[in-house]
Enzyme design. Sequence first.
Site, PDB file in Angstrom:
ATOM      1  N   CYS A 118     -29.684  14.851  16.740  1.00 44.75           N
ATOM      2  CA  CYS A 118     -28.655  15.889  16.798  1.00 44.75           C
ATOM      3  C   CYS A 118     -28.811  16.730  18.068  1.00 44.75           C
ATOM      4  O   CYS A 118     -28.578  16.234  19.155  1.00 44.75           O
ATOM      5  CB  CYS A 118     -28.710  16.734  15.520  1.00 44.75           C
ATOM      6  SG  CYS A 118     -27.211  17.658  15.207  1.00 44.75           S
ATOM      7  N   HIS A 156     -28.886  12.751  10.819  1.00 48.17           N
ATOM      8  CA  HIS A 156     -30.231  13.290  10.583  1.00 48.17           C
ATOM      9  C   HIS A 156     -31.033  12.366   9.668  1.00 48.17           C
ATOM     10  O   HIS A 156     -30.981  12.525   8.440  1.00 48.17           O
ATOM     11  CB  HIS A 156     -30.128  14.665   9.917  1.00 48.17           C
ATOM     12  CG  HIS A 156     -29.685  15.745  10.834  1.00 48.17           C
ATOM     13  ND1 HIS A 156     -30.563  16.508  11.569  1.00 48.17           N
ATOM     14  CD2 HIS A 156     -28.455  16.196  11.147  1.00 48.17           C
ATOM     15  CE1 HIS A 156     -29.890  17.389  12.295  1.00 48.17           C
ATOM     16  NE2 HIS A 156     -28.600  17.231  12.057  1.00 48.17           N
ATOM     17  N   GLU A 216     -34.083  12.437   8.925  1.00 45.48           N
ATOM     18  CA  GLU A 216     -35.086  13.166   8.118  1.00 45.48           C
ATOM     19  C   GLU A 216     -34.475  13.701   6.820  1.00 45.48           C
ATOM     20  O   GLU A 216     -35.185  14.004   5.879  1.00 45.48           O
ATOM     21  CB  GLU A 216     -35.719  14.300   8.945  1.00 45.48           C
ATOM     22  CG  GLU A 216     -34.886  15.568   9.117  1.00 45.48           C
ATOM     23  CD  GLU A 216     -33.824  15.473  10.212  1.00 45.48           C
ATOM     24  OE1 GLU A 216     -33.549  14.347  10.693  1.00 45.48           O
ATOM     25  OE2 GLU A 216     -33.251  16.528  10.580  1.00 45.48           O
TER      26      GLU A 216
END
Lengths: 745, 233
Positions: B86, B203, B205
């Site tokens: 990002c 993302h 994660e």
Amino acid sequence: MGRTKAIPVKVNLSKKEIRVIRRLMGREPTLEEWGMFDIMWSEHCSYKSSRPILKKLPTSSPRVVVGPGYDSGIVDVGDGYVVAFKVESHNHPSAIEPYNGAATGIGGIVRDVLAIGARPILLIDPLRFGRLESSRTKWLFRYVVKGIGDYGNCIGVPTVAGEVEFDESFETNCLVNVACYGVAKKDKIFLARFDNPGDILILIGGSTGRDGIHGVTFASKTIGEKSEEDRPAVQIGDPFTKKLLIETVLEILETGYVHGIKDLGGGGLTCATSEMAAKGGTGVEIELDKVHVREEGMTPYELLLSESQERMLLAVDPKGVDEVKKILEKYEIPYSIIGRVTDTGLLVAKFNGKVVASIPPKYLAETPVVRRKAKKPSYLRKVLKVKKPREPKNLSETVYRLLEAPNIACKEWVYRQYDHEVGVRTVLKPGEADAAVLRILETGRGIAVKADCNSRHSYLDPFNGSAGALAEAVRNVVCVGGEPLAYTDCCNFGNPENPEVFWQFKRGVEGLAYMSRALGVPCVGGNVSFYNEDENTRVAVKPSIVVVMLGLVENLEWVTTMAFKGYGEPIVLVGKTYPELGGSEYYHEIHGLTGGKPPKADGKKEKATVKTVMEAIRNGFVTSAHDCSKGGLAIALALMAIKGKMGVKVDLSKVPSSKPIRMDELLFSESYARIVLTAPNLDSAKKILKIAGKNGAPANIIGETVDDDRFTLMMGLKKTVECSVSLMEKVWRETIPKAMGEEAE
Amino acid sequence: MRFAVIQFPGSNCDYDVVYVLKNVLGVPTDLVWHKFFKGDVYDAVILPGGFSYGDYLRSGAIASHSPAMEEVKKIAEDGRPVLGICNGFQILIEAGLLPGALMPNDCLKFVCKWVTLKCETSGTAFTCMIPEGRLLHIPIAHREGRYFNTREELEKMRENRQIVFRYVDEKGEVNSKANPNGSVENIASVCNVKGNVVGLMPHPERASEKVLSPYKDCDGILLFKSMVRFLKS
């Protein structure tokens, strides 16, 4: 009048208050002191009208660590951790400057949670606007949402839930409430107090400017033409500095040298120093010329009252000042050492060595109560007795029309703009279920959070409306697998000097207190916003007590969403339906009617329903759950079908209800204490009924989910409603994007 | 093996990435303040999402001039893995480590939602365990993620296998409906020619544990697992 001098600055104090201040001080206050009294004795800072009423709320339970009176309520969530949470209104600034008004609302509430030493982990924002068709509403709605998104997204705190209501009474005065939750270790909580004389005061964060001076006195006035001139009283947000401030403060608190901490919000430096010294029973001395400023030539009066954002005040052990400075320098956070805690029992403010104010802090912090008159509003006689309208011929059409009603329609347009994932905690996301669920990384358990309010019910009956809002919030956390622990409330009303408004407030809080006791869920804090009233038309907002709930999800396996999960699953309705269409979406949207008998909140019934659902979920008998609220049973079923992308077949004659009852009442009545469940099979459904029977909750199997697009509600053998699920979804999705000039996804 | 997550002022996914690396994957990871970052002790580095320097000027523009980025460039030249997520992707582009540009979303709004990605190459340090054509569910959350490059450059990137992920629908089709931000050719992620530097807008994660995914999968972890395998081989 000879002996009374003219006050050298404009104050918003009553004649009586001015007399009391002169008597307390025993001398003529200085200009600065008048300013300090003015701000601290404002409704917004002092709760002078609301305090005696708010005392009726129960505030303790074995889970409550810190109740009302501090920056945040603090609740034990087990395993040595606590959750701190707080709600605040930013109605007045948002009505004038929606983008910055809403953004700084987030900024303030985040600091409240940070100030007890908790890491902020989520935001909730309940919003209320005028009619969606109005261009003013569109402007406010667009920029309030953008303001919340831009600020929350930047500081990395996810916005995970909220609610949006549209009603003509919010046309001038929109309601922008914001809530923040944080997590901390139970043995590392900080309070806003000065307890140790000799501690050094460090002011950290944003520099002080002239912005926001008298923001709180502005919030204690009604909104009129002249309010545009108040725009300089709206603060400007700086989320980038806020993000750094969060990391800096948490690192500084880790050092163990901080004895007291408070955010600077309404009332600025005056409020922070006087409240902290008053709570600790100490004194404080500040040197205003030491404050780091962003504008030249600021006067001591301005420095004392400025509400510039992103500032916090720390009381630091003299031994730790160097270490604290090192952390501030790492993050490049501006700071100034502005004074120290004393044992004099006085708040002394100096400017270039000269004393400009010297007041015992408790004079500022302990405002005399104002006893307001309460009178039952005259409008109630008219609205409670409206004649029942005729039932529509085509009830399928009615279902579609309700789904596209702004208060029921899909709010994806709003939550797509919020980062609801940052933090890797969000288990249930916006739109998935009745409440959001976040895991607590440190314990592996979850919390369920939600805000609720029904201003149309409250308008007709503030007691039952507020009790109902609390009950709804409880049902919502229960539906996702949680257990309610505590709540905080945001009271939004018109001018309290009007006895009819004050009556609404009083009855609303009494209703809240009633349900709070009935369900054993305490209040741990709150916020009161008065003067939400159009100065010209004298129209006040509908009474709105927003309940912000904290629930605990002990086991994340219990997490339940509202989407139907599988074909052929039995649908169970828990709770009884009554002819209670007053204040319903159905009356408003289909009949253009304000009035009628609103739902009655009954603590016993609520308890029976939520106990049943909690037990059913924990035993694995539930595949989906959703409470009946706006739009009643028909809309609850419709939304579960839309989310699950499958049809239903329901026999309305099986719905537990009072008799006689009309078909429209059965479908759209907004009676409380009802939850729709699905069970994986008939056996589990029967077990749910057994649990309900044990708890004294009326319940029945009313139908099943089906493997097609058809939403069919029968009355015995007669089809009452037959809709297409995909068409229902389409109309439900389109309303908000269309109004905002965009296409639905 | 040791990993670094660089923390710029305004990073806000830093803790999330560290959490996944340490607690989910179980690999030693340091969260390093950008001013203190020294590259030589790390096997790989991740630039997390957020709003570095408040995204003032242009997303990632100021952070790309941090001395930490000189260190990151050395790591990249070395062939060690570098991942930008990002805002980290924006920084890598601003620093010239990845080709193209990231512009404001075509809807001009912030967009947070779960999207479906298709893996276009297994030839990078972060996709070596992901078969080409595999679909992944990972969320996005950004306002400036609209990937752009010129036709000539895109041609070159295709030849060099530099397009890593595309936004697709549930069937794996690349179409405008599946494109959340108006990126050219639905591009969600690109890499350098060597494939050791990858940037992506989604993302991973946030999609590394089943409990967080509405699809009950954990596709994001594959990128981090790939990184570990890449270093081992």
